[in-house]
Scaffold this motif. Structure first.
Motif, PDB file in Angstrom:
ATOM      1  N   LYS A  47      -0.157 -10.583  -3.608  1.00 27.76           N
ATOM      2  CA  LYS A  47      -0.044  -9.490  -2.632  1.00 27.76           C
ATOM      3  C   LYS A  47      -0.969  -9.715  -1.440  1.00 27.76           C
ATOM      4  O   LYS A  47      -2.148 -10.026  -1.627  1.00 27.76           O
ATOM      5  N   PRO A  48      -0.469  -9.490  -0.245  1.00 25.55           N
ATOM      6  CA  PRO A  48      -1.350  -9.575   0.927  1.00 25.55           C
ATOM      7  C   PRO A  48      -2.255  -8.341   0.994  1.00 25.55           C
ATOM      8  O   PRO A  48      -1.930  -7.282   0.456  1.00 25.55           O
ATOM      9  N   ARG A  49      -3.363  -8.522   1.671  1.00 25.34           N
ATOM     10  CA  ARG A  49      -4.321  -7.434   1.859  1.00 25.34           C
ATOM     11  C   ARG A  49      -3.624  -6.172   2.389  1.00 25.34           C
ATOM     12  O   ARG A  49      -3.964  -5.059   2.015  1.00 25.34           O
ATOM     13  N   GLN A  50      -2.618  -6.353   3.253  1.00 24.47           N
ATOM     14  CA  GLN A  50      -1.933  -5.206   3.850  1.00 24.47           C
ATOM     15  C   GLN A  50      -1.301  -4.317   2.778  1.00 24.47           C
ATOM     16  O   GLN A  50      -1.275  -3.090   2.909  1.00 24.47           O
ATOM     17  N   VAL A  51      -0.771  -4.938   1.730  1.00 30.11           N
ATOM     18  CA  VAL A  51      -0.137  -4.171   0.654  1.00 30.11           C
ATOM     19  C   VAL A  51      -1.199  -3.536  -0.240  1.00 30.11           C
ATOM     20  O   VAL A  51      -1.096  -2.365  -0.627  1.00 30.11           O
ATOM     21  N   ILE A  52      -2.229  -4.319  -0.550  1.00 29.37           N
ATOM     22  CA  ILE A  52      -3.306  -3.812  -1.408  1.00 29.37           C
ATOM     23  C   ILE A  52      -3.962  -2.602  -0.744  1.00 29.37           C
ATOM     24  O   ILE A  52      -4.205  -1.569  -1.373  1.00 29.37           O
ATOM     25  N   GLU A  53      -4.216  -2.736   0.560  1.00 30.06           N
ATOM     26  CA  GLU A  53      -4.863  -1.638   1.280  1.00 30.06           C
ATOM     27  C   GLU A  53      -3.936  -0.427   1.413  1.00 30.06           C
ATOM     28  O   GLU A  53      -4.390   0.717   1.355  1.00 30.06           O
ATOM     29  N   ALA A  54      -2.657  -0.687   1.572  1.00 28.15           N
ATOM     30  CA  ALA A  54      -1.716   0.430   1.694  1.00 28.15           C
ATOM     31  C   ALA A  54      -1.717   1.265   0.426  1.00 28.15           C
ATOM     32  O   ALA A  54      -1.713   2.496   0.466  1.00 28.15           O
ATOM     33  N   GLU A  55      -1.749   0.578  -0.713  1.00 24.19           N
ATOM     34  CA  GLU A  55      -1.705   1.310  -1.969  1.00 24.19           C
ATOM     35  C   GLU A  55      -2.969   2.149  -2.144  1.00 24.19           C
ATOM     36  O   GLU A  55      -2.903   3.310  -2.556  1.00 24.19           O
ATOM     37  N   SER A  56      -4.126   1.578  -1.810  1.00 26.27           N
ATOM     38  CA  SER A  56      -5.335   2.396  -1.986  1.00 26.27           C
ATOM     39  C   SER A  56      -5.429   3.467  -0.899  1.00 26.27           C
ATOM     40  O   SER A  56      -5.941   4.556  -1.145  1.00 26.27           O
ATOM     41  N   ARG A  57      -4.865   3.179   0.288  1.00 27.40           N
ATOM     42  CA  ARG A  57      -4.857   4.196   1.347  1.00 27.40           C
ATOM     43  C   ARG A  57      -4.085   5.438   0.890  1.00 27.40           C
ATOM     44  O   ARG A  57      -4.496   6.568   1.144  1.00 27.40           O
ATOM     45  N   VAL A  58      -2.987   5.212   0.168  1.00 30.26           N
ATOM     46  CA  VAL A  58      -2.212   6.351  -0.327  1.00 30.26           C
ATOM     47  C   VAL A  58      -3.088   7.237  -1.203  1.00 30.26           C
ATOM     48  O   VAL A  58      -3.158   8.448  -1.009  1.00 30.26           O
TER      49      VAL A  58
END
Lengths: 418, 151
Positions: A47-58
């Motif tokens: 997973k790219p950082r963008q996806v990892i961060e999106a999930e925790s941002r939620v």
């Protein structure tokens, strides 16, 4: 958005794999004291950082249950959740976002069609055509549905080179064929069946077509309207998105005729003790609280892939595959399984006298992660009378040097077995 | 690399390439199929059980990795001539070795001593099933089951 994505969007940069790799934190880790060489993206992509961060941002700022509350966060979460549906529709060029049903993954999407379409509409003696190339997920649900409705499953054989035997397919298509369920790309061999011929032939015979797009969607642009299929399924985790989420796309007129397959909250219009009425599509097929954060982050994965461009990704992966095929063919005693040239991003092979499991263990100690075994495609293995292969699968972050590391680790395996 | 050399010792490679008792005895009176669904490996163990629970002959057929083939091959050499109870007891000890429940230094008989070459698998948890597949299958045959799976 990372700098590389911004540049790519403006069309100023070539495919810069090193900068892409910088987006994938896990790729900088070591395994057994060696740099990780991850060649198992066909099983699941990193997973790219963008996806990892999106999930925790939620979870940090956008989380609540969807489609329920009148409160602010519920509305935010619902909007974001539905934005992924719209994004998927655009990504596969679906005519209507309401034709996109969220599932836990491709397996669940196929099960949905098996139970709501096949078990409901097919009759005793009707035929479901699958191919010998299929993943177990595109075999077993049909068997379960066939047991319920009395339908019969037939398999299109594959040729020695791993490609669909089109003459046999033409023979098998008949007046009783109601559904053709076929992969867009074999997960075990990497072979890409000629869907542009397979789908019209099925329609001419009066059959519907489901395409298992798990592998295909990660390697080339998908346009369900141009393809002409009736159902298309994929999993989020194979396209650099979260686990636990996938989607079914189906033609609206088919979905609307299909009964719900799981009952629960969210899918109902009105519930009484003895009888209930259901929502329209797609919500009728989405009982219970979904994988909210994962669905939302899937949009970021699709955005990521789209920004790089599937054509550019396909070119990059083709270069890796060419290099791997060339290096492997230079080694003694290597047999490639599935030699048809219509092939992408996956190479399945055998090394004379050394079992794939032993190879997998030894190359792992060199940091090289490959899949060994039957790849959940035992009919493919049976076709070649083998128990297992070694499979290296390439993603958008792999490099030529990693292909060379694979070859070096195979040479080391040879030394140990010499 | 040391772990790998421990796992793939000469003895194992030899048994893996040239498995002993790789045959189907016509007078076998028990057999079972062992299946490792994870890798698709499959083997059949044949037993000729005599009176008083004596294993008069033991052989196997099938295909699998070097570890499972070597383990099956060594098992047939060691178990032949033993009683069913002795064979089962030996498997229990062997199982404890490869899962790390018992220390290698505690091998106190010749049979276990021979099997110590397989103890390298305990560094490779995914491969323990390979080393024990033939033994599970033999036990199933003794129990009168037709098939066993590692899952």
């Amino acid at each position: 958005m990372s700098a590389v994505l911004a540049e790519l969007r403006t069309g100023n940069a070539p495919f810069d794999v090193e900068r892409v790799r910088a987006d994938f934190p896990i790729l900088s880790r070591q395994v057994h004291g060696r740099p990780l060489v991850y060649l198992d993206s066909a099983a699941s992509a990193q997973k790219p950082r963008q996806v990892i961060e999106a999930e925790s941002r939620v979870y940090e700022s956008e989380y609540a249950n969807v489609h329920r509350g009148v409160h602010y966060l519920s509305q935010v979460a619902t909007e974001k959740f539905e934005a992924t549906r719209t994004r998927i529709a655009a990504f596969i060029n679906a005519p209507d976002e309401n034709e996109v049903v969220f599932t836990r993954g491709a397996s669940e999407a196929i099960n949905l069609v098996a139970f709501s379409y096949v078990a409901h509409f097919l009759k005793e003696g009707d035929e479901i055509l699958i191919s010998e190339l299929e993943h177990h997920s595109n075999i077993v649900p049909w068997q379960l549905a066939a047991q319920r409705c009395g339908a019969v499953i037939r398999a299109i054989p594959i040729c020695d080179d791993g490609q669909i035997d089109m003459a046999a397919y033409a023979e098998l298509l008949g007046p009783r064929t109601r559904l053709v369920a076929i992969t867009g790309q074999s997960n075990a061999l990497g072979i890409v069946p000629p869907l542009e011929r397979i789908i019209p032939m099925a329609h001419d015979a009066g059959a519907r077509v489901l395409v298992d797009g798990c592998q295909a969607i990660t390697h080339r642009p998908v346009d369900v309207q141009a393809m002409g299929c009736d159902f298309f399924v994929f999993s989020g985790h194979k396209i650099y998105g979260p686990t636990g989420v996938g989607a079914l796309w189906g033609r609206a007129e088919l979905l609307e005729a299909m009964p719900p397959w799981q009952g629960g909250g969210e899918m109902i219009a009105r519930v009484g003790i003895e009888k209930s009425t259901y929502k329209g599509i797609p919500h009728r097929f989405e009982a219970g609280t979904p994988a909210i954060a994962q669905v939302i982050a899937l949009k970021d994965a699709l955005d990521y892939v789209d920004a790089l461009g599937l054509d550019a990704i396909a070119d990059h992966e083709a270069m890796l595959l060419d290099h791997a095929l060339r290096r492997l063919s230079e080694m003694d005693g290597v047999t490639i399984v599935g030699t048809n040239p219509a092939k992408a991003s996956i190479v399945s092979f055998l090394l004379d006298g050394i079992h794939p499991h032993d190879i997998g263990t030894i190359v792992d100690r060199e940091g090289v992660a490959v899949r060994v075994g039957h790849h959940c495609a035992q009919p493919v293995m049976a076709r070649y009378d083998i128990a297992a292969t070694v499979r290296a699968s390439f993603g958008l972050y792999n490099t030529l040097a990693e292909v060379d590391a694979l070859i070096a680790s195979l040479e080391k395996t040879r030394e140990i077995f010499a | 690399m040391d772990d790998l050399r421990d796992l793939y010792q000469e003895v194992i490679l030899d048994h893996g390439k040239n498995p002993r008792n790789f045959r189907h005895p016509e007078d076998a009176n028990r057999h079972a199929e062992g299946d490792n669904p994870l890798c698709g490996d499959r083997l059949t163990v044949y037993l000729k059980m005599g009176h008083n629970g004596l294993v008069e002959d033991v052989a196997f057929e099938g295909r699998g990795c070097a570890i499972s083939m070597a383990s099956a091959s060594m098992m047939t050499e060691i178990v032949a001539g033993k009683t069913e109870q002795e064979a089962r007891a030996l498997f229990r000890r062997f199982h404890d070795f490869v899962t790390g429940r018992e220390e290698i230094g505690e091998a106190d008989n010749d049979d276990l001593e021979k099997l110590i070459v397989l103890a390298g698998v305990k560094q490779f948890p995914m491969r323990v099933k390979c080393a024990t597949l033939a033994w599970h299958t033999m036990t199933a045959a003794m129990d009168g089951q037709d098939a066993v799976t590692t899952e």
